[in-house]
Design a protein around this motif. Structure first.
Motif, PDB file in Angstrom:
ATOM      1  N   PRO A 112       0.802  -1.233   0.000  1.00  0.00           N
ATOM      2  CA  PRO A 112       0.000   0.000   0.000  1.00  0.00           C
ATOM      3  C   PRO A 112       0.831   1.277   0.000  1.00  0.00           C
ATOM      4  CG  PRO A 112      -0.119  -1.120   2.136  1.00  0.00           C
ATOM      5  CD  PRO A 112       0.522  -2.077   1.186  1.00  0.00           C
ATOM      6  N   PHE A 113       2.097   1.189   0.456  1.00  0.00           N
ATOM      7  CA  PHE A 113       2.971   2.359   0.461  1.00  0.00           C
ATOM      8  C   PHE A 113       4.246   2.057  -0.326  1.00  0.00           C
ATOM      9  CE2 PHE A 113       0.329   2.989   4.218  1.00  0.00           C
ATOM     10  CZ  PHE A 113       0.006   4.331   4.120  1.00  0.00           C
TER      11      PHE A 113
ATOM     12  N   LEU B 218       4.684  10.251   6.286  1.00  0.00           N
ATOM     13  CA  LEU B 218       4.168  10.225   7.648  1.00  0.00           C
ATOM     14  C   LEU B 218       3.186   9.074   7.836  1.00  0.00           C
ATOM     15  CD1 LEU B 218       3.894  11.465  10.451  1.00  0.00           C
ATOM     16  CD2 LEU B 218       2.229  13.084   9.513  1.00  0.00           C
ATOM     17  N   GLU B 219       2.320   8.870   6.860  1.00  0.00           N
ATOM     18  CA  GLU B 219       1.364   7.766   6.940  1.00  0.00           C
ATOM     19  C   GLU B 219       2.076   6.412   6.916  1.00  0.00           C
ATOM     20  OE1 GLU B 219      -1.243   8.407   3.691  1.00  0.00           O
ATOM     21  OE2 GLU B 219      -2.122  10.242   4.510  1.00  0.00           O
ATOM     22  N   TYR B 220       3.154   6.330   6.141  1.00  0.00           N
ATOM     23  CA  TYR B 220       3.922   5.082   6.086  1.00  0.00           C
ATOM     24  C   TYR B 220       4.627   4.810   7.409  1.00  0.00           C
ATOM     25  CZ  TYR B 220       7.762   1.938   4.846  1.00  0.00           C
ATOM     26  OH  TYR B 220       8.663   0.908   4.817  1.00  0.00           O
ATOM     27  N   LEU B 221       5.151   5.856   8.057  1.00  0.00           N
ATOM     28  CA  LEU B 221       5.782   5.686   9.358  1.00  0.00           C
ATOM     29  C   LEU B 221       4.782   5.118  10.373  1.00  0.00           C
ATOM     30  CD1 LEU B 221       7.878   8.982   9.646  1.00  0.00           C
ATOM     31  CD2 LEU B 221       8.709   6.693   9.116  1.00  0.00           C
ATOM     32  N   LYS B 222       3.593   5.687  10.399  1.00  0.00           N
ATOM     33  CA  LYS B 222       2.579   5.217  11.336  1.00  0.00           C
ATOM     34  C   LYS B 222       2.131   3.803  10.983  1.00  0.00           C
ATOM     35  CE  LYS B 222      -0.595   8.104  12.587  1.00  0.00           C
ATOM     36  NZ  LYS B 222      -1.712   9.082  12.534  1.00  0.00           N
ATOM     37  N   PHE B 223       1.995   3.538   9.688  1.00  0.00           N
ATOM     38  CA  PHE B 223       1.593   2.200   9.235  1.00  0.00           C
ATOM     39  C   PHE B 223       2.600   1.142   9.694  1.00  0.00           C
ATOM     40  CE2 PHE B 223       2.180  -1.122   6.009  1.00  0.00           C
ATOM     41  CZ  PHE B 223       0.917  -1.697   5.976  1.00  0.00           C
TER      42      PHE B 223
ATOM     43  N   LEU C  28       9.411  22.705   8.559  1.00  0.00           N
ATOM     44  CA  LEU C  28       9.225  22.715  10.007  1.00  0.00           C
ATOM     45  C   LEU C  28       7.767  22.442  10.372  1.00  0.00           C
ATOM     46  CD1 LEU C  28      11.463  25.733  11.104  1.00  0.00           C
ATOM     47  CD2 LEU C  28      11.968  23.292  11.293  1.00  0.00           C
ATOM     48  N   GLY C  29       6.855  22.911   9.537  1.00  0.00           N
ATOM     49  CA  GLY C  29       5.444  22.634   9.782  1.00  0.00           C
ATOM     50  C   GLY C  29       5.142  21.148   9.730  1.00  0.00           C
ATOM     51  N   TRP C  30       5.793  20.452   8.782  1.00  0.00           N
ATOM     52  CA  TRP C  30       5.598  18.998   8.691  1.00  0.00           C
ATOM     53  C   TRP C  30       6.162  18.312   9.933  1.00  0.00           C
ATOM     54  CZ3 TRP C  30       8.684  14.691   8.791  1.00  0.00           C
ATOM     55  CH2 TRP C  30       8.111  13.485   8.372  1.00  0.00           C
TER      56      TRP C  30
ATOM     57  N   ALA D 198       4.119  16.042  12.434  1.00  0.00           N
ATOM     58  CA  ALA D 198       4.509  14.663  12.673  1.00  0.00           C
ATOM     59  C   ALA D 198       4.633  14.375  14.164  1.00  0.00           C
ATOM     60  CB  ALA D 198       5.836  14.365  11.961  1.00  0.00           C
ATOM     61  N   TYR D 199       5.195  15.315  14.926  1.00  0.00           N
ATOM     62  CA  TYR D 199       5.343  15.098  16.368  1.00  0.00           C
ATOM     63  C   TYR D 199       3.981  14.974  17.033  1.00  0.00           C
ATOM     64  CZ  TYR D 199       6.746  15.701  21.204  1.00  0.00           C
ATOM     65  OH  TYR D 199       6.923  15.518  22.555  1.00  0.00           O
ATOM     66  N   LYS D 200       3.008  15.778  16.568  1.00  0.00           N
ATOM     67  CA  LYS D 200       1.673  15.699  17.144  1.00  0.00           C
ATOM     68  C   LYS D 200       0.975  14.398  16.759  1.00  0.00           C
ATOM     69  CE  LYS D 200       0.939  20.703  17.319  1.00  0.00           C
ATOM     70  NZ  LYS D 200       0.109  21.838  16.816  1.00  0.00           N
TER      71      LYS D 200
END
Length: 289
Positions: free
Chosen positions: A13-14, A55-60, A87-89, A93-95
């Motif tokens: 999927p990723f 980010l979605e792949y990290l969480k996956f 920096l916004g990303w 990501a931290y949140k």
């Protein structure tokens, strides 16, 4: 590709993110905890990687292991202006990594930190709890990392190994070793540019021209002439092979043109005589469409 899981399938999927080998699951640390590595040197340029997908792949990936204790090794070498997330990303990501991910993270090793990391730490320090901050360990070399982990089990990128060797040589006063270009990453299933001719031939039933290029050229040949503005299609026959503006006759002296006809400053140059002395008779060119 070096660092890519040989079992990785295009049906993943990723796959578009996983194929780079940025995130990998390694062996266990000395406490028996699973190790996850993140390698910045394997991040492609920002225009080739969707950071939201990353980010979605990290969480996956972490969702499969966060129920148990684990350690994270972050190889900072290779992060530069071309592939650096905003920096916004980073704040987003931290949140996103809430208590579910932070609770069982027992150690975070930052390898080869730079001043950029120190600046980030100051920016995000108000958001980082004291308990989480105690889990962070900075390692300026792989030798320091070996004091905490068994590096033989880690999939350390060749770029990181060469950079660490370069740092050791600098400390010993030796010249830096020759750098080698990293191996190319595997192409995406639909990629048509930046690939070999053999790859194009296999993907396009023997055709060497990418379909998107062939269709574009065909469209321009069939529709391009009819899509041009009427002003551009009008045939003008200028004197001496130079196109002229339809409002002015060919061969008219520049000083005879009035400023109100679209030639500001003509009066000034007429008194100075610069245009007449340099150009004499000057045809008026047709503006480009």
């Amino acid at each position: 590709m070096a660092g890519q899981d040989p079992a990785l399938s295009t049906s993943h999927p990723f796959y578009d993110v996983a194929r780079h080998g940025i995130l990998q699951v390694a062996g266990d640390d000395r406490c028996g905890r699973l190790i996850v590595t993140f390698s910045c040197c394997r991040m492609p340029p920002s225009h080739e990687l969707d950071h939201q997908r990353l980010l979605e792949y990290l969480k996956f990936t972490l969702d499969q292991y966060v129920e148990n204790d684990y350690s994270l090794v972050y190889f900072h070498h290779g992060l530069h202006g071309g592939n650096k997330p905003s920096l916004g990303w980073l704040q987003s990501a931290y949140k996103e990594f809430d208590r579910k991910y932070k609770k069982n993270l027992k150690a975070l090793y930052v390898v080869h930190p730079t001043s950029f990391i120190k600046v980030l730490w100051k920016l995000f320090k108000p958001l980082i709890s004291h308990k989480f901050g105690k889990k962070v360990t900075y390692c300026s070399s792989l030798r320091e990392l070996r004091e905490h982990l068994q590096c033989d089990q880690l999939p350390i990128p060749q770029e990181v190994l060469r950079y660490d060797e370069k740092l050791r040589d600098l400390h010993r006063g030796l010249p830096p070793p020759d750098t080698k270009k990293p191996p190319p990453r595997p192409p995406l299933p639909t990629q048509q540019f930046g690939v070999s001719l053999q790859y194009l031939r296999d993907k396009n039933q023997g055709a060497l021209i990418p379909p998107v290029l062939r269709l574009t050229v065909t469209y321009l040949r069939e529709k391009g002439e009819s899509q041009r503005p009427a002003r551009a299609r009008k045939q003008l026959v200028p004197a001496q092979g130079v196109s002229v503006h339809p409002e002015h006759p060919t061969g008219q002296r520049l000083e005879e043109l009035e400023p109100s006809r679209g030639w500001p400053g003509t009066e000034r140059h007429r008194h100075r005589g610069s245009w007449r002395g340099l150009t004499g008779w000057l045809p008026v060119p047709t503006p480009l469409c």
